[in-house]
Write a protein that holds these residues in place. Structure first.
Motif, PDB file in Angstrom:
ATOM      1  N   LEU A 175       0.832  -1.201   0.000  1.00 13.46           N
ATOM      2  CA  LEU A 175       0.000   0.000   0.000  1.00 13.46           C
ATOM      3  C   LEU A 175       0.868   1.254   0.000  1.00 13.46           C
ATOM      4  O   LEU A 175       1.940   1.281   0.625  1.00 13.46           O
ATOM      5  N   PRO A 176       0.443   2.317  -0.686  1.00 13.28           N
ATOM      6  CA  PRO A 176       1.186   3.582  -0.623  1.00 13.28           C
ATOM      7  C   PRO A 176       1.112   4.158   0.782  1.00 13.28           C
ATOM      8  O   PRO A 176       0.168   3.883   1.538  1.00 13.28           O
ATOM      9  N   THR A 177       2.084   4.987   1.139  1.00  5.76           N
ATOM     10  CA  THR A 177       2.151   5.499   2.509  1.00  5.76           C
ATOM     11  C   THR A 177       0.988   6.428   2.855  1.00  5.76           C
ATOM     12  O   THR A 177       0.703   6.640   4.036  1.00  5.76           O
ATOM     13  N   ASP A 178       0.310   6.959   1.846  1.00  8.12           N
ATOM     14  CA  ASP A 178      -0.845   7.818   2.127  1.00  8.12           C
ATOM     15  C   ASP A 178      -2.171   7.062   2.004  1.00  8.12           C
ATOM     16  O   ASP A 178      -3.239   7.678   1.925  1.00  8.12           O
ATOM     17  N   HIS A 179      -2.113   5.745   2.018  1.00  9.26           N
ATOM     18  CA  HIS A 179      -3.322   4.932   1.821  1.00  9.26           C
ATOM     19  C   HIS A 179      -4.414   5.277   2.830  1.00  9.26           C
ATOM     20  O   HIS A 179      -5.591   5.413   2.458  1.00  9.26           O
ATOM     21  N   PHE A 180      -4.052   5.439   4.097  1.00  9.24           N
ATOM     22  CA  PHE A 180      -5.060   5.676   5.126  1.00  9.24           C
ATOM     23  C   PHE A 180      -5.508   7.142   5.169  1.00  9.24           C
ATOM     24  O   PHE A 180      -6.386   7.498   5.949  1.00  9.24           O
ATOM     25  N   VAL A 181      -4.912   7.958   4.313  1.00  6.02           N
ATOM     26  CA  VAL A 181      -5.393   9.325   4.118  1.00  6.02           C
ATOM     27  C   VAL A 181      -6.386   9.346   2.963  1.00  6.02           C
ATOM     28  O   VAL A 181      -7.521   9.812   3.095  1.00  6.02           O
ATOM     29  N   THR A 182      -5.967   8.814   1.812  1.00  5.02           N
ATOM     30  CA  THR A 182      -6.803   8.884   0.610  1.00  5.02           C
ATOM     31  C   THR A 182      -7.996   7.933   0.670  1.00  5.02           C
ATOM     32  O   THR A 182      -9.071   8.254   0.158  1.00  5.02           O
ATOM     33  N   SER A 183      -7.843   6.772   1.289  1.00  3.85           N
ATOM     34  CA  SER A 183      -8.949   5.808   1.327  1.00  3.85           C
ATOM     35  C   SER A 183     -10.081   6.283   2.232  1.00  3.85           C
ATOM     36  O   SER A 183     -11.225   5.846   2.080  1.00  3.85           O
ATOM     37  N   LEU A 184      -9.781   7.190   3.173  1.00  4.63           N
ATOM     38  CA  LEU A 184     -10.796   7.735   4.079  1.00  4.63           C
ATOM     39  C   LEU A 184     -11.165   9.165   3.714  1.00  4.63           C
ATOM     40  O   LEU A 184     -11.829   9.855   4.488  1.00  4.63           O
ATOM     41  N   GLN A 185     -10.761   9.615   2.533  1.00  6.69           N
ATOM     42  CA  GLN A 185     -10.941  11.020   2.177  1.00  6.69           C
ATOM     43  C   GLN A 185     -12.418  11.378   2.020  1.00  6.69           C
ATOM     44  O   GLN A 185     -13.145  10.766   1.252  1.00  6.69           O
ATOM     45  N   PHE A 186     -12.821  12.424   2.739  1.00 10.19           N
ATOM     46  CA  PHE A 186     -14.207  12.897   2.705  1.00 10.19           C
ATOM     47  C   PHE A 186     -14.279  14.346   2.229  1.00 10.19           C
ATOM     48  O   PHE A 186     -15.335  14.817   1.824  1.00 10.19           O
ATOM     49  N   THR A 187     -13.164  15.060   2.307  1.00 11.82           N
ATOM     50  CA  THR A 187     -13.100  16.449   1.868  1.00 11.82           C
ATOM     51  C   THR A 187     -12.117  16.562   0.700  1.00 11.82           C
ATOM     52  O   THR A 187     -11.205  15.748   0.563  1.00 11.82           O
ATOM     53  N   LYS A 188     -12.320  17.589  -0.103  1.00 11.08           N
ATOM     54  CA  LYS A 188     -11.463  17.780  -1.287  1.00 11.08           C
ATOM     55  C   LYS A 188     -10.007  17.946  -0.889  1.00 11.08           C
ATOM     56  O   LYS A 188      -9.102  17.415  -1.529  1.00 11.08           O
ATOM     57  N   HIS A 189      -9.784  18.700   0.181  1.00 12.15           N
ATOM     58  CA  HIS A 189      -8.423  18.943   0.655  1.00 12.15           C
ATOM     59  C   HIS A 189      -8.166  18.090   1.899  1.00 12.15           C
ATOM     60  O   HIS A 189      -9.067  17.907   2.728  1.00 12.15           O
ATOM     61  N   VAL A 190      -6.963  17.579   2.018  1.00 15.95           N
ATOM     62  CA  VAL A 190      -6.583  16.789   3.194  1.00 15.95           C
ATOM     63  C   VAL A 190      -5.249  17.305   3.723  1.00 15.95           C
ATOM     64  O   VAL A 190      -4.475  17.936   2.998  1.00 15.95           O
ATOM     65  N   HIS A 191      -4.983  16.998   4.970  1.00 17.71           N
ATOM     66  CA  HIS A 191      -3.786  17.515   5.634  1.00 17.71           C
ATOM     67  C   HIS A 191      -3.177  16.434   6.525  1.00 17.71           C
ATOM     68  O   HIS A 191      -3.884  15.572   7.050  1.00 17.71           O
ATOM     69  N   GLN A 192      -1.868  16.551   6.696  1.00 19.21           N
ATOM     70  CA  GLN A 192      -1.176  15.680   7.645  1.00 19.21           C
ATOM     71  C   GLN A 192      -0.374  16.492   8.659  1.00 19.21           C
ATOM     72  O   GLN A 192       0.366  15.928   9.461  1.00 19.21           O
ATOM     73  N   ASP A 193      -0.536  17.807   8.604  1.00 26.49           N
ATOM     74  CA  ASP A 193       0.104  18.692   9.563  1.00 26.49           C
ATOM     75  C   ASP A 193      -0.822  19.888   9.784  1.00 26.49           C
ATOM     76  O   ASP A 193      -1.760  20.109   9.006  1.00 26.49           O
ATOM     77  N   VAL A 194      -0.554  20.643  10.819  1.00 31.05           N
ATOM     78  CA  VAL A 194      -1.393  21.794  11.153  1.00 31.05           C
ATOM     79  C   VAL A 194      -1.411  22.796  10.001  1.00 31.05           C
ATOM     80  O   VAL A 194      -0.431  22.933   9.264  1.00 31.05           O
ATOM     81  N   TYR A 195      -2.535  23.484   9.809  1.00 31.92           N
ATOM     82  CA  TYR A 195      -2.700  24.466   8.735  1.00 31.92           C
ATOM     83  C   TYR A 195      -3.458  25.670   9.297  1.00 31.92           C
ATOM     84  O   TYR A 195      -3.989  25.602  10.418  1.00 31.92           O
ATOM     85  N   PRO A 196      -3.490  26.796   8.572  1.00 30.59           N
ATOM     86  CA  PRO A 196      -3.988  28.048   9.156  1.00 30.59           C
ATOM     87  C   PRO A 196      -5.348  27.967   9.829  1.00 30.59           C
ATOM     88  O   PRO A 196      -5.554  28.565  10.896  1.00 30.59           O
ATOM     89  N   SER A 197      -6.285  27.252   9.254  1.00 31.33           N
ATOM     90  CA  SER A 197      -7.652  27.238   9.808  1.00 31.33           C
ATOM     91  C   SER A 197      -7.740  26.570  11.174  1.00 31.33           C
ATOM     92  O   SER A 197      -8.705  26.781  11.909  1.00 31.33           O
ATOM     93  N   ILE A 198      -6.752  25.727  11.509  1.00 30.87           N
ATOM     94  CA  ILE A 198      -6.772  25.070  12.821  1.00 30.87           C
ATOM     95  C   ILE A 198      -5.560  25.466  13.662  1.00 30.87           C
ATOM     96  O   ILE A 198      -5.243  24.799  14.656  1.00 30.87           O
ATOM     97  N   ASP A 199      -4.896  26.542  13.278  1.00 28.03           N
ATOM     98  CA  ASP A 199      -3.758  27.040  14.054  1.00 28.03           C
ATOM     99  C   ASP A 199      -4.269  27.506  15.417  1.00 28.03           C
ATOM    100  O   ASP A 199      -5.099  28.417  15.487  1.00 28.03           O
ATOM    101  N   PRO A 200      -3.805  26.894  16.513  1.00 26.94           N
ATOM    102  CA  PRO A 200      -4.337  27.246  17.836  1.00 26.94           C
ATOM    103  C   PRO A 200      -4.142  28.707  18.214  1.00 26.94           C
ATOM    104  O   PRO A 200      -4.860  29.221  19.077  1.00 26.94           O
ATOM    105  N   SER A 201      -3.177  29.385  17.583  1.00 24.88           N
ATOM    106  CA  SER A 201      -2.940  30.789  17.907  1.00 24.88           C
ATOM    107  C   SER A 201      -3.895  31.722  17.175  1.00 24.88           C
ATOM    108  O   SER A 201      -3.887  32.934  17.409  1.00 24.88           O
ATOM    109  N   ASN A 202      -4.741  31.179  16.302  1.00 26.11           N
ATOM    110  CA  ASN A 202      -5.742  31.970  15.592  1.00 26.11           C
ATOM    111  C   ASN A 202      -6.727  32.557  16.608  1.00 26.11           C
ATOM    112  O   ASN A 202      -7.369  31.815  17.352  1.00 26.11           O
ATOM    113  N   PRO A 203      -6.862  33.883  16.663  1.00 22.71           N
ATOM    114  CA  PRO A 203      -7.772  34.500  17.651  1.00 22.71           C
ATOM    115  C   PRO A 203      -9.202  33.976  17.573  1.00 22.71           C
ATOM    116  O   PRO A 203      -9.916  33.961  18.581  1.00 22.71           O
ATOM    117  N   GLU A 204      -9.633  33.518  16.386  1.00 26.17           N
ATOM    118  CA  GLU A 204     -10.994  32.996  16.247  1.00 26.17           C
ATOM    119  C   GLU A 204     -11.191  31.691  17.018  1.00 26.17           C
ATOM    120  O   GLU A 204     -12.318  31.283  17.276  1.00 26.17           O
TER     121      GLU A 204
END
Length: 301
Positions: free
Chosen positions: A4-33
């Motif tokens: 299996l490719p190393t991203d198998h458990f990312v792509t096989s469970l994909q429910f959103t167009k974009h996927v992530h394996q590290d923190v990104y701006p929308s979930i950055d804990p320092s975001n005031p929102e």
């Protein structure tokens, strides 16, 4: 699984167009929102792994009023507490060595929370064990197999039970996030005790959401993060960062995630994509466990 490719458990469970394996701006804990100012959060399994490296630092960066660190090892908890103070000198930290499978120990934990803070606003049930024997169910030691349920299921229940009872009233808005696993709905015969115990925790989440409308209860599959619980056959897939899980858990603790109550979320899924699909998710009763098939007397008439 070696093919299996190393991203198998990312792509096989994909429910959103974009996927992530590290923190990104929308979930950055320092975001005031995503500020958790004034909130008290309890994090179990906080002495190592995702709890120590992902969850606790994220809640500190989000400006939580207080973080209650829970695990069995007091010495390791003290080390995590010290690191949080360097992350956010203003956060109050209470470390409580607790056996979450023991009702008296959990009661003692919440007595300390009450004495220090009154009650907590957020509970993150992260503590877990993965007790596997031979992998063949007929060869399993029954006590070792059942220990998965003592911690992963009973422990999650005891904490949720005490957490809700400690609120000013059962209708007080609050959040419970139960970390589960994709193995809760997938079948891995070598992990039966762990998988089934986490399925029970996933359904516990659904029952909490249904029973307490003011409570946001979400089951989170954290992906595959390199921890000391990782089985050898999964290690080459362990490319998800603990920071991803921490940031997402902070986001799930916000009002933005309210529509996901009673559902399961996978850490890779893009939260902005989830929000865009909010109406579809709610109306279609998506991201919930159900039985597949055609049911009802009418189909035979």
């Amino acid at each position: 699984m070696e093919n299996l490719p190393t991203d198998h458990f990312v792509t096989s469970l994909q429910f959103t167009k974009h996927v992530h394996q590290d923190v990104y701006p929308s979930i950055d804990p320092s975001n005031p929102e995503l500020s958790l100012a004034g909130k008290v959060a309890i994090i179990t399994g906080a002495s190592r792994g995702i709890g120590a490296k992902g969850l606790a630092p994220a809640f500190a960066r989000a400006g939580a009023k207080a973080i209650v660190l829970v695990a069995t090892n007091a010495e390791k908890l003290a080390a995590v507490e010290a690191s949080l103070k360097s992350t956010n000198p203003n956060v109050q930290v209470l470390s409580v060595a607790t056996n979450i499978a023991d009702a008296n120990s959990v009661a003692d934990l919440f007595a300390k929370v009450k004495a220090n803070f009154g009650h907590a606003d957020i509970l993150v049930n992260n503590a877990a064990v993965l007790n596997n024997g031979s992998g063949d169910m007929h060869k399993e030691d029954p006590e070792q197999w059942w220990q998965n349920f003592e911690v992963n299921t009973k422990g999650a229940f005891l904490l949720a039970h005490s957490f809700i009872n400690a609120l000013p009233s059962p209708s007080t808005p609050a959040t419970i996030i139960n970390l589960v696993t994709a193995a809760a709905w997938m079948v891995f015969p070598s992990m039966s005790g762990y998988s089934i115990s986490k399925l029970a925790t996933l359904q516990l989440t659904a029952h909490l959401a249904a029973g307490y409308p003011s409570l946001t209860a979400i089951a989170l599959h954290p992906g595959l993060v390199d921890t000391d619980m990782t089985l050898d056959e999964f290690k080459r897939f362990d490319l998800d960062s603990p920071e991803l899980v921490g940031g997402l858990t902070v986001w799930l603790s916000s009002e933005k995630a309210r529509f996901l109550t009673g559902r399961v979320v996978v850490s890779h899924w893009d939260v902005d994509d989830l929000v865009e699909r909010k109406d579809e998710i709610v109306a279609g009763k998506l991201l919930q466990i159900d039985l597949t098939g055609m049911f009802g007397k009418g189909q035979f008439e």
